[in-house]
Motif scaffolding. Sequence first.
Motif, PDB file in Angstrom:
ATOM      1  N   THR A  27      31.985  29.776  48.314  1.00  0.00           N
ATOM      2  CA  THR A  27      33.262  29.869  47.616  1.00  0.00           C
ATOM      3  C   THR A  27      33.423  31.261  47.015  1.00  0.00           C
ATOM      4  O   THR A  27      32.510  31.786  46.370  1.00  0.00           O
ATOM      5  N   ALA A  28      34.598  31.849  47.230  1.00  0.00           N
ATOM      6  CA  ALA A  28      34.848  33.206  46.762  1.00  0.00           C
ATOM      7  C   ALA A  28      36.127  33.245  45.930  1.00  0.00           C
ATOM      8  O   ALA A  28      37.147  32.670  46.324  1.00  0.00           O
ATOM      9  N   VAL A  29      36.051  33.908  44.775  1.00  0.00           N
ATOM     10  CA  VAL A  29      37.226  34.170  43.943  1.00  0.00           C
ATOM     11  C   VAL A  29      37.643  35.608  44.215  1.00  0.00           C
ATOM     12  O   VAL A  29      36.838  36.541  44.052  1.00  0.00           O
ATOM     13  N   LEU A  30      38.889  35.795  44.631  1.00  0.00           N
ATOM     14  CA  LEU A  30      39.333  37.088  45.144  1.00  0.00           C
ATOM     15  C   LEU A  30      40.496  37.634  44.331  1.00  0.00           C
ATOM     16  O   LEU A  30      41.419  36.889  43.951  1.00  0.00           O
ATOM     17  N   ASN A  31      40.463  38.934  44.085  1.00  0.00           N
ATOM     18  CA  ASN A  31      41.610  39.604  43.492  1.00  0.00           C
ATOM     19  C   ASN A  31      42.818  39.459  44.425  1.00  0.00           C
ATOM     20  O   ASN A  31      42.719  39.705  45.635  1.00  0.00           O
TER      21      ASN A  31
END
Length: 297
Positions: free
Chosen positions: A144-148
């Motif tokens: 899981t990735a939180v991206l700008n």
Amino acid sequence: MKDPLVSVVIPAYNRPYFLEVALSSVLRQTYSNIEIVICDDSTDDQVQSMLIPYLERFSCIRYYKNEKNLFVQNFHKCFQLAKGELINYLMDDDLFHPEKVQKMVDVLQRFEDVSLVTSYRQPFDQHGNLLPPIKATVKLFEQTAVLNGKTFGNYVLSHCINVIGEPTTVMFRKADLTENFGMYRGKQYSTLNDVASWLLLLSKGKAVYLPEAYSYFRMHPEQNRSFDVLYAPLTEWLDLMVDSRKDGFLETDHLFKAALYTHRQYVEELQKVQDPRVREKVDTVEKRIDSILRTLK
């Protein structure tokens, strides 16, 4: 925390069998606070007839038969009729994983600054057989990735590939989509309508990418392959690049030029196509790209 109402909105068109399978994938969700809004743009009554037993059995389904073909405005109608705090489109030939809604609701409840949740999506064919990933559906991250939002938008624009996904793939807050679906800065997009809305959402916050296949993207011969669908992106990618800069995407001339050169390479590949309509569109877009490049340092 109260479970928010999720509106799964389905713009339907002449595919009762695929729609029934898609609808079943929503009814099997592990998350229960769901309404299903179906706006039927079909040219006959087959979809309506198929839905009758479902409407009698499931009070969560609301069905609307359009008096005339609305085409892209059918997406608008679905959105306007939705009562949920959260929205997820479902194309009538795609599918949801049973845990899709729950997983994406969890993300949006956990992160207030996230305006878009997407995931890996698994291509499959008209018979339900899984297909290998295509260029646009390759898995971006293994975790899981939180991206700008701006960074993610820049990646899409600079590669001219919708790695975020089709309308089926993404969940978002209704309040965050401040223009009709497929519109960006007042312009309605036809074939890149999903990308247009994703950029609008990404201009407002972060994105979360889930590596599991929570959506299934059906590829089949009945999909629209008209001239406009195949070649409208030549112009639409360029329009999005130009207009998105007003929202802080492609913020430097260096990023903007890189995106333009990527798009120009794709346009140049179509120079071999003999269709005069393609040639005319290619020439127009090439001239416009060159004109923009001359204004940059």
